[in-house]
Design an enzyme around this catalytic site. Structure first.
Site: not given
Ligand code: DGJ
Length: 716
Positions: A447, A517
């Site tokens: 990430d 997300d």
């Molecule tokens: C952002 C990501 O896009 C989510 O799927 C998740 O992993 C969160 N970060 C976790 O902090």
């Protein structure tokens, strides 16, 4: 031969299955672009150097435009030599053909700057990759102020439209279309990563449809600051230039050193947008994605982020894992929260040791349990980041990107490590090595959750500080390359607050991407539709979640939305009823039956969610014997209808196909028709508008998923 040089008129012909791309030398020895479009029957059919129409006293046709030589349009190269000279004068030296590659060598003789233009042909997909290598053959430094990967030209016409992808966090990849008018349109990122605001993809068309018309398209393989500029003047052609963004960028090219640009990948379709995106998809599968896994089926994964957020423990993950296994999940992924003092997003990033309160015996008991249930195990990391409240930051405050004497701005309570530094790069390699050697991990979700603002790098010489933007990305790629080579068993998912770093650059190392997300199964459709223009369905991970509340959408609708690419589940399985488990199990089984076609087949958009009352997508395998249709209602568009007529695409006219519904052994035949009839007459989806009267209730949303199977090659 796909690459041909014709000595008489000094022209190079680059021909793929359906595309021709031609440039040549003019009488002064300058490289001029002559043609890009449909492949023509004979070399003599292509224009020569004097065939372009001169307007405003100039033609606009430099194959590689530089700042200098009376050129005031957008350029690919701008440098400053040691004596302050900023005019580049490039002359042709020679060329070389190496298999599918053409290399043209140019030289600014007085200052020893050598420029090599690379072209690589991907014949089957009507695609060319272009990139540039600069080499300093002098004994003085050369300051590069701008170096783009390529300039291209398309026909200037009032009909020309630009298509591009834009958005923000939670609504990435929204497709826009606008007429190209005089002036410049700039698509770009300045935040240190590809960004959710714009994606490095463009397409130019002249009133093309999904099946018909010319579409010129391109993508830049770069995960840092990028730029695609489209410039129209009164000239005969529209210019397109792409590469690393020159904003806040300079690079000192030392004597005998090279600078290699990212690839600008471009292609042409004479059969509308469908063929353009299909060619991009298959090009990505065959040439971009890491080839050891590119053609392997993506497993159905469960990710616990939306269920447990930071509150992960050995116990609650085991409970979720057991439930995930029950519905047929093949890979269990634990997301944020397992390390350091990471109980929310204020602390812990950078401290990559297992949190003892949550996992008293380390990760091993959970991993073993997950494996005993027959699933692979995956884990989340965010290596480029640090919270000020972390041991890492307390020990190395100088490791973050910052300008001295200026505030260090936070985003999501975190700072960004300066990955351009070798010690930071080594730190990341070391902790990833430890994590992956000490634990039996099959999957990593990498990430990256913030932008770069204060782009300072005070530990290096002032004149080199702006190199941070590219050195950061080169080191990022180095780490991914290292990890892939050392841990070939691991599948890598790239994520950046959802789809904030999706591009061909990172896809050379990542097997798949987290698209957004936003896991709302309806709202996400526009994201998925936009994504489909530029990137392959297999790369797109989508989860089935409880977004909007469990009562907002039928579980089937949520599954069908996520089945458009690689399927994941992120719902809180603790809230699943027995009925939910039954549906989920059935849907996962169904997906496993169709996933090869979805992940490896040819995708056809049957409608657009932004224009129609429904969104429908079809997939077809290579030999056109099996397909899938996904239909999802768009209830935001009111209309009185009982049925929708779906016209299928790509099928063989003379073959006989049956449409089925349901998992194997329980399949129900819907209809049997010839391929031609399915395309011309179509099928009927019973979707009564009376359901609109249920607005605000769960059956407001309706979906269907169907299998297409060829039962005979010949109708007779
Ligand atoms: C952002 C990501 O896009 C989510 O799927 C998740 O992993 C969160 N970060 C976790 O902090």
């Amino acid at each position: 031969m796909a690459i041909t040089y014709e000595g008489k008129n000094k022209r190079w012909f680059l021909e793929t299955e359906n595309m021709g791309y031609v440039f040549g030398l003019d009488e002064k020895g300058k490289l001029k672009n002559l043609y890009w479009g449909s492949k023509l029957p004979r070399f003599d059919d292509y224009p020569g150097v004097n065939d372009l129409v001169v307007m405003d006293r100039y033609t606009w046709n430099d194959e590689f435009s530089v700042r200098g030589e009376k050129n005031n349009v957008e350029h690919c190269l701008k440098v400053e030599y040691y004596d302050g000279v900023r005019d580049v004068v490039l002359n042709y030296v020679n060329f070389e053909i190496k298999g599918d590659q053409l290399i043209i060598k140019l030289l600014d003789e007085q200052y020893g700057l050598s420029v090599k233009l690379f072209y690589r042909l991907i014949e089957k997909y009507d695609i060319i990759e272009r990139w540039v290598e600069l080499e300093n053959n002098s004994d003085k430094e050369i300051k590069i102020e701008d170096i783009k990967s390529a300039s291209l030209y398309v026909e200037n016409s009032k009909k020309a439209s630009l298509n591009y992808l834009t958005g923000m966090w939670g609504s990435e990849f929204h497709l826009r279309k606008e007429k190209i008018n005089e002036g410049s349109k700039v698509l770009e990122s300045r935040v240190g990563k590809t960004s959710a605001y714009m994606n490095p993809y463009f397409a130019i068309d002249y009133e093309a449809t999904e099946e018909r018309g010319k579409v010129y398209f391109g993508e830049l393989a770069w995960s840092g600051n990028w730029k695609i500029s489209i410039q129209k003047r009164i000239y005969e052609r529209i210019g397109i230039i792409s590469g690393i963004n020159e904003w806040d960028f300079t690079y000192i090219l030392e004597p005998s050193k090279k600078f290699i640009t990212p690839k600008f990948v471009f292609g042409f379709s004479n059969e509308g947008f469908s063929k353009a995106s299909q060619n991009l998809h298959h090009y990505q599968l065959d040439y971009i994605l890491p080839q050891d896994k590119a053609h392997k089926i993506r497993k159905v994964l469960y990710n616990s982020w939306e269920a447990t957020t930071f509150n992960v423990t050995e116990e609650n993950q085991k409970i979720l894992a057991e439930k995930a296994a029950k519905i047929g999940v093949e890979l269990f992924v634990i997301d944020d929260g397992w390390f350091g003092q990471r109980n929310d997003d204020h602390a812990g990033l950078g401290d990559w040791y297992v949190n003892k309160e949550k996992f008293p015996n380390g990760l091993k008991p959970l991993i073993e349990y997950v494996k005993s249930l027959g699933m692979d195990f995956g884990i989340w990391v965010e290596p480029e980041m640090v919270n000020p409240d972390s041991d890492l930051y307390r020990n190395h405050p100088d490791w973050v990107i910052n300008f001295p004497n200026r505030p260090r701005s936070l985003q999501r309570n975190q700072l960004i490590l300066n990955l351009a530094r070798q010690d930071v790069k080594q730190f990341i390699i070391n902790f990833m090595d430890k994590l992956l050697t000490e634990n039996d991990i099959d999957f990593v979700k990498w990430d990256m959750n913030r932008h770069i603002f204060e782009s300072g790098w005070s530990e290096t010489e002032v004149k080199k500080q702006r190199e941070i933007w590219v050195k950061y990305i080169w080191n990022l790629y180095d780490i991914w390359k290292y990890l892939r080579e050392k841990y070939p068993q691991v599948t890598f998912e790239n994520c950046s607050s959802g789809g904030g770093r999706v591009d061909l650059g990172i896809m050379q190392y990542a097997d798949q991407v987290w698209t957004s997300d936003n896991t709302d199964p309806f709202d996400r459709l526009e994201i998925q539709e936009g994504f489909s223009y530029a990137y392959a369905p297999k790369i797109m991970m989508g989860w089935v979640t409880d977004w909007g509340g469990k009562e907002a959408y039928p579980l089937e609708y949520r599954f069908h939305s996520s089945m458009m690419g690689s399927l994941g589940i992120g719902a809180d399985l603790n809230k699943f009823s027995e009925k939910d488990f039954e549906i989920a199990k059935n849907q996962v089984q169904f997906y496993k039956e169709i996933r090869k076609i979805v992940q490896e087949g040819y995708q056809y958009r049957l409608s657009s969610v932004t224009n129609e009352r429904y969104f429908a997508v079809q997939y077809l395998n290579e030999d056109k014997s099996e397909g899938v249709i996904i239909y999802l209602r768009n209830p935001m568009r009111f209309g009185l209808f009982d049925r929708v007529n779906l016209k299928l695409k790509g099928l063989e006219d003379e073959a006989l196909y049956t449409i089925y519904e349901g998992v194997k052994d329980e399949e129900k035949e819907v209809i049997t028709l010839s391929g031609k009839a399915l395309k011309e007459r179509g099928i009927i989806i019973e979707d009564s508008s009376k359901k609109f009267l249920t607005y605000g209730k769960i059956d407001h949303f309706f979906s269907r998923i169907l299998k297409v199977k060829k039962i005979s090659n010949n109708i007779k």
